[in-house]
Design a protein around this motif. Structure first.
Motif, short mmCIF file in Angstrom:
data_model
loop_
_atom_site.label_atom_id
_atom_site.label_comp_id
_atom_site.label_asym_id
_atom_site.label_seq_id
_atom_site.Cartn_x
_atom_site.Cartn_y
_atom_site.Cartn_z
N THR A 71 0.82 -1.21 0.00
CA THR A 71 0.00 0.00 0.00
C THR A 71 0.86 1.27 0.00
OG1 THR A 71 -0.16 -0.22 2.40
CG2 THR A 71 -2.02 -1.00 1.12
N ILE A 73 3.12 2.28 2.19
CA ILE A 73 3.50 2.86 3.49
C ILE A 73 4.96 2.58 3.79
CG2 ILE A 73 3.12 2.67 5.97
CD1 ILE A 73 0.17 2.16 5.37
N LEU A 74 5.37 1.35 3.53
CA LEU A 74 6.76 0.97 3.83
C LEU A 74 7.57 0.82 2.56
CD1 LEU A 74 6.30 -1.75 6.59
CD2 LEU A 74 6.87 0.66 6.88
N LYS A 75 8.81 1.21 2.65
CA LYS A 75 9.72 1.03 1.53
C LYS A 75 10.39 -0.33 1.66
CE LYS A 75 13.71 3.14 -0.65
NZ LYS A 75 14.87 3.99 -0.46
N PHE A 89 5.61 2.44 -3.33
CA PHE A 89 6.29 3.44 -2.50
C PHE A 89 6.75 4.64 -3.31
CE2 PHE A 89 9.81 5.47 -0.34
CZ PHE A 89 9.28 5.66 0.93
N ARG A 92 3.86 6.84 -4.71
CA ARG A 92 2.80 6.83 -3.71
C ARG A 92 1.63 7.76 -4.01
NH1 ARG A 92 1.18 9.55 0.60
NH2 ARG A 92 2.74 11.14 0.35
N ASP B 98 0.74 6.09 9.08
CA ASP B 98 0.17 5.16 8.08
C ASP B 98 -0.93 5.84 7.30
OD1 ASP B 98 1.80 3.32 9.25
OD2 ASP B 98 0.23 1.86 9.70
N LEU B 101 0.18 8.41 4.86
CA LEU B 101 0.80 7.89 3.63
C LEU B 101 -0.21 7.24 2.68
CD1 LEU B 101 4.12 6.38 4.99
CD2 LEU B 101 3.81 8.45 3.66
N LEU B 102 -1.40 6.95 3.19
CA LEU B 102 -2.40 6.32 2.33
C LEU B 102 -3.17 7.33 1.49
CD1 LEU B 102 -3.79 3.58 4.73
CD2 LEU B 102 -2.35 3.28 2.70
N SER B 257 11.33 7.39 4.01
CA SER B 257 11.76 6.12 3.42
C SER B 257 12.24 5.15 4.50
CB SER B 257 12.87 6.35 2.40
OG SER B 257 14.08 6.61 3.07
N TYR B 259 10.61 5.06 7.48
CA TYR B 259 9.46 4.85 8.37
C TYR B 259 9.18 3.36 8.51
CZ TYR B 259 4.61 5.01 10.02
OH TYR B 259 3.45 4.82 10.72
#
Lengths: 332, 264
Positions: A71, A73-75, A89, A92, B98, B101-102, B257, B259
């Protein structure tokens, strides 16, 4: 056409291990110990358009981490992934316009304001034309039964109500892929049931591809044709839910009730491998057998000849049991 | 333009939830103005014009002028800053990042525009009052260019403050501590409210080139005080703001990056 392509995707975390006690906390201030944790370890899979995929695994298996990578959020630390042609990512901002996400554990809505206000702000964030927004909101309100909730602040909603609103908010911009991380956690049976039928509807009628993680395996069984099982960061099963019963080492069960006392020893001596007898009561016996080694027909025939039988029942293993076995022993 | 309309909608949203608890708003408005004005008393009593006529050649009116000037930039900054203040706790430890970032929007703008400290705007009026009063004492008259400079430099000052704290927040992505290292820097803002030459050389250097709070009020205010020796610094203020913004956004991108979200 595949919607999600994942190849050797990995995520490592550097975890700070805290020392114990006050003295330890003090030493932590000056010298920290880190260790590397591989939360997701080179997983690969792909998902076709319109699939409803169950993504399961025990706690800490790497489910949420993989969802968070998918989704945006994480790389990721390594590997490739592509969803709807985007790199989640890196792209995004463009990418998140096309996906919907619900985390059952926490809400995506603004806490203090009425639900409808959250929706209307979202419609501006996603740049949804006014007419289209009205139409979608009307439709979602109807199928999720939100009418009474729209003017209530989110903090005053019950868990089930909040999840319905969260689900609506994740669909308001007409996403092509929907990620659901434990969307029914803490719901009662009735609420779960209506949530399931809603998911089925949007998957079938609107063609939304759905990735679902949950601990409720009944839910998986009712909704998903395909599952991916992940444990310790590895995919240990990827395939048809039905075939999971046919995996080697998955025992079937026959319960036999005899008219007279159960001839346990006599029966045991008739078979050599792949069959296990357990006495249930005086007259009944449970037979666990591996269908790879002995067919059901052969087994039943052998048990029937020579004895008078009062009742006989063949049971497929429960999905819950199978998955527990996979978690415990892996796939043989 | 589209972004402006969107973030106005964010602001409207905040206003609605703020008004859901309207009781304490007026009280904290007045309270904030008092805190802003508190430092003034310090100056007024210290440089009383009799026993102390000036500090290192800076008169009471000049010191007051700079102090008032600093309130303008810090008021704008504080209005936008509440989420920077508790960034590590709210966004990193509780995992609200979270959600940020969505959404298909810039992550920093969302963080800044999800909460405001409207009370701080009161200090703009306190600051303007002080600037006008001290300016009157100093015989300063304002041309149109002066007013434009006042605006540009106040905004630049706010950008410098925001950039410094955004940069400090971006470190929370790597360390995950609840408080972070920002608090001492909040105290350092106060150094920027006084003429720099009253401090020793090290502090002057730090406030000019490391944590450039000297550009928040002191350097740009010298435009009005006729202190030629600071001319280059004074008009370099917008450039310094730009540089700070660049460093902060690079730090922020790098932090994002790294996170790692929360467990579940």
């Amino acid at each position: 056409m595949s919607v999600i392509e994942v190849e050797n995707l990995s995520k490592e975390f550097r975890v700070f291990s805290r020392r114990e006690g006050v003295g330890g906390a003090f030493r932590d201030l000056f010298q920290r110990e880190y260790r590397t944790l591989k939360a997701v370890d080179e997983i690969s899979f792909s998902v076709e358009k319109g699939e409803l995929l169950g993504y399961i695994g025990p706690n800490g298996a790497g489910k949420s981490t993989s969802i968070k990578m998918l989704t945006g959020i994480l790389k990721p630390t390594g590997g490739k992934m592509e969803v709807l042609g985007y790199h989640p990512f890196r792209d995004r901002k463009a990418y998140t316009k096309h996906i919907g996400v619900v985390f059952g554990q926490r809400t995506q809505l603004w806490w203090d304001i009425a639900v409808i206000e959250s929706f209307s702000l979202l419609s501006r964030i996603y740049e949804i034309p006014k007419d289209e927004y009205k139409e979608r909101l009307g439709k979602l309100t109807e199928i999720l039964d939100l009418k009474e909730l729209l003017h209530t602040p989110v903090r005053k909603l019950s868990l089930g109500q909040r999840l319905r609103c969260d689900l609506a908010s994740s669909l308001i911009h007409d996403p092509k892929v929907l990620f659901l991380d434990e969307p029914t956690i803490g719901l009662d049976a009735v609420a779960k049931d209506s949530m399931r039928s809603f998911l089925r509807t949007i998957n079938r009628d609107f063609g939304v591809t759905i990735i679902l993680t949950t601990h409720d395996l009944k839910e998986i069984e009712e909704l998903c044709r395909r599952i991916i099982v992940i444990d310790h960061g590895h995919i240990i099963y990827d395939g048809d839910l039905k075939n999971i019963r046919k995996l080697p080492g998955m025992c079937k069960q026959v319960s036999v009730e005899f008219v007279a006392a159960a001839p346990l020893e006599e029966l045991s001596s008739k078979f050599t491998t792949g069959v296990k007898f357990t006495q249930e009561s005086e007259r009944s016996v449970v037979v666990d057998y591996d269908p790879e080694k002995i067919s059901t027909v052969e087994l039943v025939k052998n048990v029937l000849t020579g004895y008078e039988i009062a009742d006989l029942k063949i049971t497929e293993p429960d999905i819950e049991e199978i998955v527990m076995k996979i978690y415990r022993d892996g796939v043989a | 333009m589209k972004a402006f309309r969107l973030y106005s909608a964010y602001f409207a949203q905040f206003l609605k939830s703020r008004l859901a608890y309207k009781g304490d708003f007026i009280a904290s408005l007045i309270g904030t103005a008092f805190i802003g004005a508190g430092g003034l008393l310090f100056i007024v009593f210290l440089i009383d014009g009799e026993s102390v006529k000036a500090i290192k050649g800076w008169t009471r009116s000049e010191v007051l002028f700079i102090y008032g000037y600093s309130l303008l930039a810090t008021a704008i900054f504080s209005t936008l800053a509440p989420n920077l203040y508790n960034f590590a706790d709210r966004y990193i430890i509780q995992g609200e990042f979270d959600r940020v970032l969505l959404r298909p929007l810039n992550s920093l703008c969302q963080v800044l525009f999800e909460s405001f400290n409207l009370e701080s705007l009161a200090n703009i009026f306190v600051g303007l009052g002080v600037v006008l009063y001290a300016g009157g004492q100093l015989g300063i008259t304002l041309s149109v260019i002066d007013v434009v400079w006042l605006l540009v430099s106040a905004l630049s000052g706010a950008v410098i403050l925001l950039s410094v704290f955004v940069f400090l927040c971006s470190l929370s992505f790597h360390w995950e501590d609840k408080v972070g290292i920002a608090p001492p820097f909040y105290n350092m803002i106060n150094f920027g409210r006084y003429p720099l030459p009253i401090f020793n050389n090290l502090i002057q250097f730090v406030l000019s080139w490391v944590v450039p709070f000297g550009f928040v009020a002191f350097y740009p205010a010298t435009h009005f005080l006729g202190r030629e020796e600071f001319r280059a610094y004074c008009y370099g203020t917008p450039l310094m703001a730009l540089a700070c913004l660049m460093v902060a956004s690079v730090g922020w991108q790098f932090g994002v990056s790294r996170y790692s979200s929360t467990g579940n």
